[in-house]
Design an enzyme around this catalytic site. Structure first.
Site, PDB file in Angstrom:
ATOM      1  N   GLU A   1      -5.276 -57.786  36.255  1.00 39.87           N
ATOM      2  CA  GLU A   1      -6.744 -57.775  36.363  1.00 39.87           C
ATOM      3  C   GLU A   1      -7.138 -56.542  37.154  1.00 39.87           C
ATOM      4  OE1 GLU A   1      -8.948 -61.300  37.533  1.00 39.87           O
ATOM      5  OE2 GLU A   1      -7.465 -62.594  36.536  1.00 39.87           O
TER       6      GLU A   1
ATOM      7  N   GLU B   1      -4.034 -66.160  40.463  1.00 39.93           N
ATOM      8  CA  GLU B   1      -4.609 -66.078  41.811  1.00 39.93           C
ATOM      9  C   GLU B   1      -4.354 -67.378  42.566  1.00 39.93           C
ATOM     10  OE1 GLU B   1      -8.631 -64.423  41.761  1.00 39.93           O
ATOM     11  OE2 GLU B   1      -7.854 -62.537  40.972  1.00 39.93           O
TER      12      GLU B   1
END
Ligand code: AHR
Length: 516
Positions: A325, A199
């Site tokens: 994820e 991220e």
């Protein structure tokens, strides 16, 4: 263990409150086109994520050799056995947000000498680094999963990551490999996947797409395993949860354009309601059932959107998409440690899992790996533990039931039937996935999203389908430490009508059957 109940026995096995009122059943027809096989379902889409977060590692996997909890070299025996049973193909570690403040040197050498750090992302608790590189890589080996290690690109230079990879993968007579040997591991580990950050648009460094792409190109130039290992470098990609910096379209485009020659690009999406109140994991009303399934179904347009951007830069589909994820994200359980993201897991989550896996089955041309967040005690977990106790969640049971789809060849299935709709959320009442398994048999997954209405499903396939079903009396049926087996798969079979395989699918259920 699946219960051995077949045919009509299912009805007897279900509580009276769930008895199927056939008159009320929705009529659904499923047409499978066996002439058009899709790309094989990579077994790595059944992967798991294990972060240093809450009790996901400590307590959930690792209890240490001296624990009274039965363990294999410090790993909980019950958890290892449960994970082996579902043949976990890959485990991603150490984060998540945790990865970009992690220094691998903290987690090697004698445990007593390892530093204690503060886990600033998750609850501000201390981490004594008892679970480090050796513990993770040996754990993956023990479970039979490929290791997927994410390096720190947010707060350490590439040199550190390069050294870490050399430490894990070198067989030379060189200082780092010798240090590994001195720490108890002679042979290099087979490091299959390397995440280049996490991220990067958010907790991994708040980078914009162009900068993140340059960071990816820079770090991936320096982190190399021996070519024979075939290690795949995974660029950190976009999110489906926020617009702006990590936006699915623009961030993916920036990575594809300038991220270097990518092998794989990640994507994250949580079925997470916006705002502070994400609703409870259990004890919810039908509005939250419908909203959550609707959110889970958003994975499909998101993957389609990201794939379309990738197609533009990579029409030959050489770069794989890794949804590393995903899962449901609710308010954490009242009374649990703040920041631990501990939530119960119910029949609703089983549906989230099944709908999402079905979506991945429909996008096998791009989606080659996925990792549900997270494996134990965090978010949409497979397993919950409390001291010596362990329960398997409804999500675990879906992963178990879906095992025949690993490396299976999918076929297009069109479903005609009513929608399930509630409170402004509408979706097909029945979702279907069909694939031919490695064993040559044809498998069909069926999900009934309607919490009240059964479906009478008529297929164009022949024979009597047999398999297992997961359902329960309530939308939030779940297992607890006191009642650990309230929900589990039971045997389920259809009938043959006019030569066609037909199924009476109870409301709020997930079934996987073998058909002809
Ligand atoms: O899974 C929990 C967190 O969600 C991860 O650390 C992060 O990558 C994501 O935002």
């Amino acid at each position: 263990m699946f219960r051995k109940l077949f045919g009509a026995a299912l009805l007897a096995a279900l509580p009276a409150s769930m008895a199927i009122a056939q008159n009320d059943a929705a009529q659904v027809s499923v047409t499978v086109d066996l002439s058009k096989p899709g790309a094989v379902i990579d077994r790595h889409i059944y992967g798991q994520f294990a972060e240093h977060l809450g009790t996901g590692i400590y307590g959930g996997i690792w209890v240490g050799e001296n624990s009274k909890i039965p363990n294999i070299h410090g790993y909980r025996s019950d958890v290892v056995a449960a994970l082996k049973k579902i043949h976990v193909p890959v485990i991603r570690w150490p984060g998540g947000c945790f990865a970009d403040l992690y220094n691998w040197r903290d987690g090697i050498g004698p445990r007593a000498k390892r530093p204690t750090r503060i886990n600033v992302h998750w609850g501000g608790v201390t981490d004594d680094n008892a679970f480090g590189t050796h513990e993770f890589m040996n754990f993956a080996e023990l479970v039979g999963a490929d290791p997927y290690v994410s390096i720190n690109v947010g707060s350490l230079p590439p040199y550190d990551a390069a050294q870490w990879v050399e430490y894990m993968t070198s067989s030379e007579n060189a200082t780092l490999a010798n240090e590994r040997r001195a720490n108890g591991r002679d042979k290099p580990w087979n490091l299959k996947y390397l995440g280049i950050g996490n991220e990067t648009w958010g907790c991994g460094g708040n980078m914009n797409g162009e900068y993140a792409a340059s960071i990816n190109a820079r770090y991936s130039s320096f982190v190399n395993a021996p070519a024979s290992m075939g290690m795949i470098k995974v660029a950190s990609g976009a999110t489906g949860n926020v617009s702006g910096r990590g936006d699915a379209e623009s961030f993916t485009a920036a990575m594809m354009k300038d991220g270097g020659r990518l092998q794989a690009l990640s994507f994250h999406y949580y079925a997470m309601p916006m705002g502070k109140d994400r609703g409870p994991a259990t004890g919810f009303g039908e509005n939250l059932w419908a909203r959550e399934l609707d959110l889970a179904r958003d994975m499909e347009p998101l993957v389609t959107k990201v794939s379309a951007v990738m197609d533009k830069y990579d029409p030959e589909k050489k770069v794989a998409l890794y949804v590393d994820e995903w899962g449901s994200w609710y308010n954490q359980e009242p009374g649990s440690h703040p920041g631990f993201l501990y939530q119960q897991n119910s029949l609703r989550d089983a549906e989230v899992a099944a709908l999402t896996l079905d979506i991945f089955h429909r996008h096998t041309d791009r989606v080659k790996l996925a990792a549900i967040a997270q494996m134990v005690n965090v978010l949409q977990a497979m397993i919950l533990t409390d001291g010596p106790k362990m329960v398997l969640t409804p999500t675990y049971h879906v992963f178990d039931m879906y095992q025949p789809f690993m490396e299976a060849t999918p076929f297009e299935a069109s479903v005609k039937g009513p929608d399930y709709s509630f409170d402004g959320h509408a979706m097909p009442m029945v979702d279907v996935s069909v694939a031919r398994g490695k064993d040559g048999k044809l498998y069909m997954a069926l999900v009934n999203t309607d919490p009240h209405r059964p479906a009478h499903v008529v297929t164009n396939l022949s024979g009597v389908g047999k398999g297992h079903i997961l359902t329960g009396p309530a939308m939030d049926t779940h297992n607890t430490f006191d009642v650990p087996d309230a929900i589990h798969p039971v045997a389920f079979s259809g009938t043959s009508q006019g030569g066609k395989a037909v199924f009476d699918l109870p409301s709020k259920s997930v079934a996987v059957v073998e058909v002809q």
